[in-house]
Scaffold this motif. Structure first.
Motif, mmCIF file in Angstrom:
data_model
loop_
_atom_site.group_PDB
_atom_site.id
_atom_site.type_symbol
_atom_site.label_atom_id
_atom_site.label_comp_id
_atom_site.label_asym_id
_atom_site.label_seq_id
_atom_site.Cartn_x
_atom_site.Cartn_y
_atom_site.Cartn_z
ATOM 1 N N GLY A 92 3.935 -8.478 -1.458
ATOM 2 C CA GLY A 92 2.654 -8.785 -2.650
ATOM 3 C C GLY A 92 1.797 -8.774 -1.925
ATOM 4 O O GLY A 92 0.960 -8.010 -2.305
ATOM 5 N N ARG A 93 1.461 -8.950 -0.252
ATOM 6 C CA ARG A 93 -0.098 -8.795 0.027
ATOM 7 C C ARG A 93 -0.415 -7.751 0.546
ATOM 8 O O ARG A 93 -1.355 -6.584 1.196
ATOM 9 N N LEU A 94 0.810 -6.179 0.294
ATOM 10 C CA LEU A 94 0.384 -5.358 0.994
ATOM 11 C C LEU A 94 0.196 -4.094 -0.489
ATOM 12 O O LEU A 94 1.188 -4.702 -0.627
ATOM 13 N N THR A 95 0.155 -3.162 0.284
ATOM 14 C CA THR A 95 -0.598 -2.037 -0.833
ATOM 15 C C THR A 95 1.221 -1.855 -0.693
ATOM 16 O O THR A 95 1.714 -1.327 -0.023
ATOM 17 N N ALA A 96 1.366 -0.518 -2.058
ATOM 18 C CA ALA A 96 2.361 0.427 -1.880
ATOM 19 C C ALA A 96 2.044 1.259 -0.590
ATOM 20 O O ALA A 96 3.808 1.681 0.111
ATOM 21 N N ARG A 97 0.937 1.458 -0.590
ATOM 22 C CA ARG A 97 1.827 2.895 1.091
ATOM 23 C C ARG A 97 2.151 1.880 1.819
ATOM 24 O O ARG A 97 2.144 2.350 2.823
ATOM 25 N N LEU A 121 7.241 11.989 -2.299
ATOM 26 C CA LEU A 121 7.583 11.276 -2.846
ATOM 27 C C LEU A 121 6.778 10.510 -4.023
ATOM 28 O O LEU A 121 6.866 10.420 -4.878
ATOM 29 N N ALA A 122 5.195 10.318 -3.486
ATOM 30 C CA ALA A 122 4.200 10.028 -4.538
ATOM 31 C C ALA A 122 4.228 10.853 -5.606
ATOM 32 O O ALA A 122 3.947 10.053 -6.770
ATOM 33 N N GLY A 123 4.346 11.912 -5.754
ATOM 34 C CA GLY A 123 4.620 13.458 -6.070
ATOM 35 C C GLY A 123 5.066 13.095 -7.584
ATOM 36 O O GLY A 123 5.342 13.023 -8.689
ATOM 37 N N GLU A 124 6.266 13.075 -6.917
ATOM 38 C CA GLU A 124 7.637 13.415 -7.196
ATOM 39 C C GLU A 124 7.793 11.451 -8.104
ATOM 40 O O GLU A 124 8.830 11.476 -9.097
ATOM 41 N N LEU A 125 7.225 10.874 -7.809
ATOM 42 C CA LEU A 125 7.872 9.575 -8.645
ATOM 43 C C LEU A 125 6.447 8.592 -9.788
ATOM 44 O O LEU A 125 6.211 7.978 -10.047
ATOM 45 N N ASP A 126 5.194 9.353 -9.236
ATOM 46 C CA ASP A 126 3.852 9.217 -9.603
ATOM 47 C C ASP A 126 3.776 8.468 -9.623
ATOM 48 O O ASP A 126 3.901 7.364 -10.375
ATOM 49 N N MET A 127 3.401 7.866 -7.880
ATOM 50 C CA MET A 127 2.980 7.053 -7.615
ATOM 51 C C MET A 127 1.021 6.552 -8.017
ATOM 52 O O MET A 127 0.627 5.995 -6.956
ATOM 53 N N PHE A 130 -1.087 4.029 -8.177
ATOM 54 C CA PHE A 130 -0.760 2.518 -7.803
ATOM 55 C C PHE A 130 -0.859 2.376 -6.238
ATOM 56 O O PHE A 130 -0.717 1.779 -5.644
ATOM 57 N N LEU A 131 -0.958 3.930 -5.492
ATOM 58 C CA LEU A 131 -0.336 3.547 -3.917
ATOM 59 C C LEU A 131 -1.671 2.606 -2.907
ATOM 60 O O LEU A 131 -0.793 2.091 -2.016
ATOM 61 N N ASP A 132 -2.480 2.382 -3.305
ATOM 62 C CA ASP A 132 -3.216 1.311 -2.966
ATOM 63 C C ASP A 132 -3.844 0.557 -2.985
ATOM 64 O O ASP A 132 -4.581 -0.409 -2.521
ATOM 65 N N GLY A 141 8.180 -1.750 -13.304
ATOM 66 C CA GLY A 141 8.049 -0.579 -12.708
ATOM 67 C C GLY A 141 7.789 -0.085 -11.901
ATOM 68 O O GLY A 141 8.518 0.669 -10.724
ATOM 69 N N MET A 142 6.681 -0.053 -11.612
ATOM 70 C CA MET A 142 5.872 0.634 -10.303
ATOM 71 C C MET A 142 6.455 -0.390 -9.241
ATOM 72 O O MET A 142 6.303 0.148 -8.548
ATOM 73 N N LYS A 143 6.774 -1.608 -9.020
ATOM 74 C CA LYS A 143 7.490 -1.839 -8.059
ATOM 75 C C LYS A 143 9.177 -1.947 -7.322
ATOM 76 O O LYS A 143 9.235 -1.001 -6.920
ATOM 77 N N GLN A 144 9.617 -1.081 -8.826
ATOM 78 C CA GLN A 144 10.910 -0.051 -8.236
ATOM 79 C C GLN A 144 10.352 0.850 -8.120
ATOM 80 O O GLN A 144 11.223 1.497 -7.240
ATOM 81 N N LYS A 145 9.457 1.913 -8.603
ATOM 82 C CA LYS A 145 9.380 2.733 -7.971
ATOM 83 C C LYS A 145 8.781 2.732 -6.454
ATOM 84 O O LYS A 145 8.920 3.259 -5.465
ATOM 85 N N THR A 146 7.501 1.704 -6.226
ATOM 86 C CA THR A 146 7.820 1.202 -4.886
ATOM 87 C C THR A 146 8.900 1.159 -4.411
ATOM 88 O O THR A 146 8.617 1.320 -2.679
ATOM 89 N N SER A 147 9.899 0.584 -4.514
ATOM 90 C CA SER A 147 11.506 0.370 -3.474
ATOM 91 C C SER A 147 11.935 1.565 -3.665
ATOM 92 O O SER A 147 12.508 1.103 -2.398
ATOM 93 N N ILE A 148 11.966 1.991 -4.535
ATOM 94 C CA ILE A 148 12.409 3.636 -3.946
ATOM 95 C C ILE A 148 11.929 4.196 -2.838
ATOM 96 O O ILE A 148 12.902 4.912 -2.270
#
Lengths: 253, 412
Positions: A92-97, A121-127, A130-132, A141-148
């Protein structure tokens, strides 16, 4: 490629003694195929997948994942596997990147390679939006994308999904299912566990029904329909495990 | 072991921890701001209270005394005393701390004095009460002077020398160098503080990095990566060590600075400070600059294996727990286990021997006291460093073993 051979896991339980959570399970899943592991709660789905991902060691039997033996070479197995479960959360304390970069580094990638892969990956998953941002502020949804993205950063040959749609809203669940299909279409070996019948019908090329630790039926949807004389997956499932009474008994232990 | 992996895990844990408000509070805010603030505050209040108690005249009741106008007049003339009108309930007044003591002068005191008959002056006081104790000491000093004056007068009157009753003098002379005095006085407290700080500094991150990760569901994510468990353990362990050493170092530096600053501000002085136990910290104000710097370095070197031991034990214990709360309930009682040997080391009777050198924590407490007073028992130092390193190694191995146990990692 995944090939499980007599995979067995026995746990000690204070009340119930020795429990075979997975009992001589054998199956094969080829690249470009989705193997669906269908079972009720406590049937042994998670344990089977944890054995394949080398989070647990088998008591007996073994499995080969992406050409490596889970007992002899667990580190190499993990290097070729992407594991996504309801229980694999984000920092939780890290950014997605930062989260994705961390797992890239743990997989031995260079920072340049991570950056390049993350951009794709960020392009494909539309991330990108919220990457940073820090993961603890994310929607489901954002969590799942980051996990993927985390599971895909090292482009593994084998993907293991343990009930990935559990507790998700319809939109997110649909996105996950779409993504699992994409994995297959790119030639990855995919194993997918669930207790949702409709997901199995839509998604899986081969279905394995697991009950009380044993693989009780296996085949394509058409094969299973023919064998049990039922159209509906739920009916097939109940027949395969030995009727409602057997299902209820297994759930009560 | 793969140092690249260990470093990756360590740097991530460091970044993660530095973003955690709770870790920041326990690692940085409490040691640098709260601890010195507390010490400074308590020291300041104690010094003020003591100063006030010393400056305030001793309130007392004189009982009897009608036949001893000379003594009463001398008592009244003394500015340190404030005579309260005699009341029947003087005992109650002393008990209620309205007056510090009551002085009972027996009937016919001065006449008996003239006649050379011994009489007893009784002081009614409240045992254990600071102000009453100070009052009694002041009145005793006054009466002793009065008695000595009487003796001197009598001897002169009879033409005898004063040395008749004082055939020799007694004088004290200190031979210990100032830094050794410092080592002895605060040598017991410094290792004690270091041990506690080292432990409490490691506590929070150890829980957060193990049980905390399990509870948040990130442990399984981490275990999916192609790392050997030993590398994960060592990365996490280094982070806990960092927190432990940082907490200790920050606390000591800020306490040292605040004690020095506070000491010069309050101007307590050594004699005054020695009067109370809280004053001992104040006494450090005068002594800290005189501490043997080599001794301080030695203490830091000796603390290293202990910090490793603490970090490894805490990680192993906290890892067993399923949740943050459960881990706290396992770890909190350990503080008592740590404090007991540390306190034992401060007791005067316990010395460094081949046996005590093998008792973890106690040995550190004892050897630090010696090193700070400039005594270097090399064989003991080697034995303590060696034995603690072995304990730390065993604890670290146990920690790795715990991480490899499925029933611990996936405890449901």
């Amino acid at each position: 490629m995944i090939a499980a051979l007599n995979l067995t896991k026995i746990f000690k339980d204070r009340k119930r003694g020795m429990i075979a959570a997975v009992d001589q399970v054998s199956f094969t899943c080829r690249p470009g195929q989705i193997y669906g592991l269908l079972g009720a709660n406590g049937a042994g789905k998670t344990t089977t997948l944890r054995l394949l991902a080398t989070l647990l060691q088998p008591t007996r039997g073994t499995a080969t994942v992406a050409g490596h033996d889970v007992v002899a070479d667990p580190v190499q197995v993990r290097a070729h596997v992407g594991f996504l479960a309801a229980s694999t959360a984000l920092y939780g304390r890290l950014t997605a990147r930062e989260m994705i970069t961390y797992f890239g580094r743990l997989n031995g990638m260079t920072d340049a390679a991570i950056r390049a892969r993350l951009q794709v990956l960020a392009g494909e998953l539309d991330m990108d939006e919220f990457l940073d941002r820090r993961c603890d502020k994310f929607s489901t949804g954002m969590k799942q994308k980051t996990s993927i993205a985390r599971t895909l950063i090292h482009d593994p040959a084998v993907m293991i999904f343990d009930e990935p749609t559990l507790g998700l809203d319809v939109m997110t669940a649909r996105a996950i299912v779409r993504f699992v299909r994409q994995c297959r279409d790119r030639g990855k070996t995919v194993i997918y566990s669930t207790h949702v019948m409709s997901e199995v019908e839509k998604l899986c090329d081969v279905i394995g029904i697991i009950h009380a630790g044993r693989l009780v039926a296996e085949g394509t949807l058409a094969e299973l329909q023919a064998r049990y004389g039922e159209r509906d997956m739920e009916e097939i499932f109940v027949k395969a495990v030995g009727g409602e009474a057997a299902l209820a008994a297994a759930l009560n232990t | 072991m793969n140092w690249n992996h260990i470093l990756t895990v360590y740097l991530k844990e460091l970044k993660d921890s530095l973003r955690d408000r709770r870790t920041l509070i326990s690692m940085i805010v409490i040691p640098t701001l709260v601890m010195p603030g507390l010490m400074f505050g308590v020291g300041y209040i104690m010094t003020k209270v003591m100063k006030k108690a010393r400056e305030e005249p001793t309130s007392l009741v004189i009982l009897g005394g009608a036949e001893a106008p000379g003594v009463v007049a001398a008592l009244r003339a003394e500015p340190k005393f404030r005579i309260v009108e005699a009341k029947a309930d003087y005992r109650q007044l002393v008990s209620d701390k309205k007056i510090r003591l009551a002085v009972e002068i027996p009937a016919g005191f001065e006449a008996a004095l003239q006649a050379g008959e011994p009489k007893t002056v009784t002081l009614y006081h409240y045992e254990g009460e600071l102000k009453s104790g100070m009052g009694v000491a002041a009145v005793e000093r006054f009466l002793r002077d009065f008695r000595e004056r009487t003796v001197t007068e009598r001897l002169t009157h009879r033409g005898l020398p004063v040395s008749l009753v004082k055939p020799f003098e007694v004088k004290r002379q200190n031979v210990a160098p100032p830094e050794k005095v410092g080592g002895n006085i605060i040598g017991g407290i410094i290792p004690y503080m270091i041990i506690i700080l080292c432990f409490t500094g490691a506590m929070y991150p150890a829980i957060d990095l193990t049980a905390g990760e399990k509870e948040r569901g990130t442990m399984e994510t981490l275990l999916c990566s192609p790392l050997r468990r030993v590398n994960i353990v060592l990365g996490k362990f280094l982070m806990v060590m960092t927190a432990s050493v940082a907490t200790m170092a920050l606390s000591l530096v800020s306490m040292g600075l605040s004690v020095v600053a506070g000491g010069s501000l309050l101007g307590g002085g050594r004699a005054a400070a020695a009067a109370s136990s809280a004053g001992a910290k104040d006494a450090a104000a005068g002594f800290i600059p005189l501490l043997d710097p080599l001794g301080v370095l030695g203490v830091f070197a000796m603390i290293l294996p202990v910090a490793i031991l603490f970090a490894a034990v805490l990680l192993a214990v906290a890892l067993f727990a399923k949740s943050y709360k459960e881990a706290q309930s396992y770890v909190s009682p350990l503080i008592i286990v740590i404090i007991m040997p540390a306190v034992l080391g401060m007791l005067p009777g316990i010395e460094l021997t081949a046996k005590t050198a093998l008792v973890p924590i106690l040995n550190l407490s004892l050897v630090c006291k010696e090193m700070l007073s400039g005594v270097w028992h090399w064989p003991y130092i080697a034995l303590i460093f060696g034995s603690t390193t072995v304990y730390a190694g065993v604890a670290l191995a146990a920690c790795v073993w715990m991480f490899n146990r499925e029933d611990v990692i996936f405890r449901a």
